[in-house]
Scaffold this motif. Structure first.
Motif, PDB file in Angstrom:
ATOM      1  N   LYS A   4       0.815  -1.222   0.000  1.00  0.00           N
ATOM      2  CA  LYS A   4       0.000   0.000   0.000  1.00  0.00           C
ATOM      3  C   LYS A   4       0.847   1.270   0.000  1.00  0.00           C
ATOM      4  CE  LYS A   4      -3.187  -2.549   2.979  1.00  0.00           C
ATOM      5  NZ  LYS A   4      -3.669  -2.681   4.369  1.00  0.00           N
ATOM      6  N   MET A   6       1.659   6.302  -9.979  1.00  0.00           N
ATOM      7  CA  MET A   6       0.823   5.770  -8.908  1.00  0.00           C
ATOM      8  C   MET A   6       1.091   4.297  -8.606  1.00  0.00           C
ATOM      9  SD  MET A   6      -2.903   7.502  -9.674  1.00  0.00           S
ATOM     10  CE  MET A   6      -3.587   6.780  -8.161  1.00  0.00           C
ATOM     11  N   ALA A  46      -4.426  -2.935  -7.634  1.00  0.00           N
ATOM     12  CA  ALA A  46      -4.565  -1.981  -6.528  1.00  0.00           C
ATOM     13  C   ALA A  46      -6.021  -1.951  -6.077  1.00  0.00           C
ATOM     14  CB  ALA A  46      -4.106  -0.588  -6.969  1.00  0.00           C
ATOM     15  N   GLU A  62      -8.043   3.462  -5.327  1.00  0.00           N
ATOM     16  CA  GLU A  62      -6.853   3.970  -6.023  1.00  0.00           C
ATOM     17  C   GLU A  62      -7.061   3.946  -7.535  1.00  0.00           C
ATOM     18  OE1 GLU A  62      -3.118   2.373  -4.681  1.00  0.00           O
ATOM     19  OE2 GLU A  62      -3.835   2.174  -2.625  1.00  0.00           O
TER      20      GLU A  62
END
Length: 586
Positions: free
Chosen positions: A184, A471, A492, A496
């Motif tokens: 994370k 990201m 993810a 997100e």
């Protein structure tokens, strides 16, 4: 009985508990070795190692306790017939003690059937190293006998870059605080990736400690970490045991995901696939014997091994150069090749990706850049890769790979996309799949021309790629289906993925305005005339994103998945402006 008396009783009766926790290679789930973890007696208030070490420190008897820990671990490992590496925790202050040398003689290990090269001294820095010069002299004393060194708790306490650079260890063990929730935390991922790259170029093996969740394990495999240990893999035990079969299968499956989904390049084949099983020699072999071998074969180098583990490399050109010097043949022909071998060659694991090996090989000093690469499997010699073969393979792979890229954006094309989607729908895990499509793009081409249209395609590709890399640097895939259609896979949470959509739309809507003239920007639309002279009004080019999140293994093939995604995309394109539509499936 008070704690001091309890401690005295433990030392007097040699009453400690030795546990063993497996350290696992994250490429294939094989156990590399075991860390010996010591405790007090099970029913004692000093069962906790922290309490035991604290009172030992208070009583100024740390050396006695640690000696008992090590002796107990070695004796038990011998009884259990350990045939893997044994990691033993050692404090810097203790290893400096002359008593430590006396307690770790070759005879002591031989008595328990443990060779020195199976022992890893795990330097646990509870105290700072004050004199690195003296400390390195001590370490060299052991490494020259075959022992290896690991630095424990890297990223915590005193285990910093100075210790690593000064001691040049064989293993780095990353502290669990850097591993916790790494799936994370993109910042932690970047730190570990930097460690992975450094370890690769310096022949250091990286081990992640404290792995507790499947998500952490998957992320570490994705980042290329060599080894791992933790409660998820196996809790410490009084016996020498393998990891559970289901965990080993999990590691194998995660490697398949990593190799096929996010590392789609052919360069991610293992170095072992191009390795040659070349003959190896003892470092005591006379130079003339090695020369005869070179003269009667087409190999360029030979690995030198002890107990089937690499200790050096001799290249044909270097041997010939030494023997060709004045008196060279007379001096060296009958003497051991160890006198002239390279005792720090590039050694890589069988499962290391070829592109990573290629980078490490090219990072070597000029006098070594063309030397062979030694390949090990389970720390034992497996074969050799020549630079010629490495370059031939990488060149061929790059040509083949380039054919599969979209020529306009250099993103993976349909053949790679289909392979990635095939692998994705075979997995029983939540995945985020995004199809991105431009709106009113044909009208733009009609008004502004195909050259400008191509520039918008390139802009869109760059935005998607940059946002994904920013990201999700290690768990995303971006492909170009063709025309103005793109596909993206993200490993993810849904929140997100939604943020990714918002970021892409925000950046696209801002930058797309640069591709319209002032009049069209102010109007907020363009006019396009068809072949019959009919004039139509179109909104400025926007982007629609169809998002599917969840278990996609219900689809039998990528074509079936694409059909479902098409229905989501139609819904998204009903809006006049850039937007996204998310559908969840479980």
């Amino acid at each position: 009985m008070n704690l001091a008396d309890e401690f005295e009783s433990i030392l007097k009766n040699r009453n400690v508990t030795s546990l063993f926790q497996p350290i696992v290679r994250l490429r294939d789930g094989e156990v590399l070795g075991y860390e010996a973890l010591s405790r007090g007696p099970k029913d004692s208030p000093l069962y906790s190692p922290i309490k035991l070490l604290n009172i030992a420190h208070e009583q100024n008897r740390l050396w006695e306790l640690e000696q008992l820990f090590r002796i107990s671990a070695i004796e038990k490992a011998s009884i259990l017939k350990l045939d893997k590496l044994l990691f033993l925790n050692v404090d810097p202050d203790v290893i400096n003690d002359d008593s430590f040398k006396k307690g770790f003689t070759m005879n002591f290990l031989e008595k328990h059937n443990l060779p020195p090269d199976s022992i890893i001294f795990e330097i646990t820095e509870r105290t700072a190293i004050k004199d690195y010069k003296k400390f390195n002299e001590i370490l060299n004393y052991y490494t020259n006998q075959g022992y290896k060194i690991a630095i424990d708790d890297v990223g915590a306490g005193y285990s910093g870059l100075k210790t690593i650079s000064k001691t040049k260890p064989n293993y780095l063990k990353i502290d669990m605080e850097l591993i916790r929730d790494i799936d994370k935390d993109s910042f932690k991922q970047a730190i570990i990736k930097a460690f992975v790259d450094t370890a690769m170029s310096t022949n250091i093996k990286l081990i992640a400690e404290g792995i507790e969740t499947k998500e952490e394990l998957k992320t570490l495999i994705n980042l290329g970490v060599y080894g791992g240990q933790g409660y998820l893999l196996k809790k410490p035990s009084e016996n020498i045991t393998d990891i559970p079969k289901e965990i080993k299968n999990l590691i194998i499956n995660y490697n398949k995901i990593t190799s096929n989904v996010f590392k789609y390049s052919a360069n991610y084949h293992y170095i072992g696939t191009i390795m040659e099983e070349a003959k190896a020699f003892s470092p005591d072999t006379p130079c003339k014997v090695i020369k005869e071998y070179f003269d009667n074969s087409d190999v360029e180098g030979a690995c030198l091994i002890e107990n089937n583990k690499p200790v050096g490399l001799i290249m044909k050109n270097h041997l010939n150069s030494v023997l060709a010097k004045q008196y060279g043949f007379a001096v060296y022909s009958k003497r051991p090749v160890s006198l002239i071998m390279d005792d720090a060659p590039l050694v890589v694991d069988y499962y290391t990706p070829i592109n990573i090996v290629s980078e490490a090989a090219m990072d070597r000093s000029n006098d070594k850049v063309y030397d062979n690469i030694i390949v090990t499997k389970g720390a034992k010699y497996s074969g050799i890769v020549s630079i010629r073969k490495l370059l031939l393979y990488t060149t061929t792979a790059e040509k083949n790979y380039a054919r599969e890229l979209n020529p306009l954006t250099s993103l993976p094309g349909n053949s790679i996309i289909n392979r990635v989607l095939n692998d994705t729908i075979s997995l029983n895990k939540p995945t985020c799949i995004l199809y991105l499509d431009l709106d009113n793009f044909k009208a733009y081409n009609d008004v502004y021309g195909f050259d400008n249209g191509d520039k918008i395609i390139q802009l869109t590709a760059e935005i998607i790629k940059t946002q994904a890399k920013s990201m999700f640097p290690y768990n995303s895939f971006v492909g170009h289906v063709g025309g103005d259609d793109f596909v993206c896979l993200i490993d993810a949470p849904l929140k997100e993925c939604e943020l990714f959509c918002k970021n892409v739309i925000s950046e696209f809507d801002e930058k797309i305005l640069n591709f319209f003239n002032k009049k069209d920007r102010l109007n907020g639309y363009i006019k396009s005339e068809d072949r019959n002279g009919n004039v139509y009004v179109y909104n400025l080019t926007s982007v629609s994103i169809a998002v599917l999140y969840g278990l996609v293994n219900k689809f039998a093939a990528p074509s079936e998945l694409a059909q479902y995604m098409s229905s989501i995309k139609k819904e998204a394109k009903k809006e006049k402006y850039s937007n996204y539509v998310i559908k969840e499936i479980y």
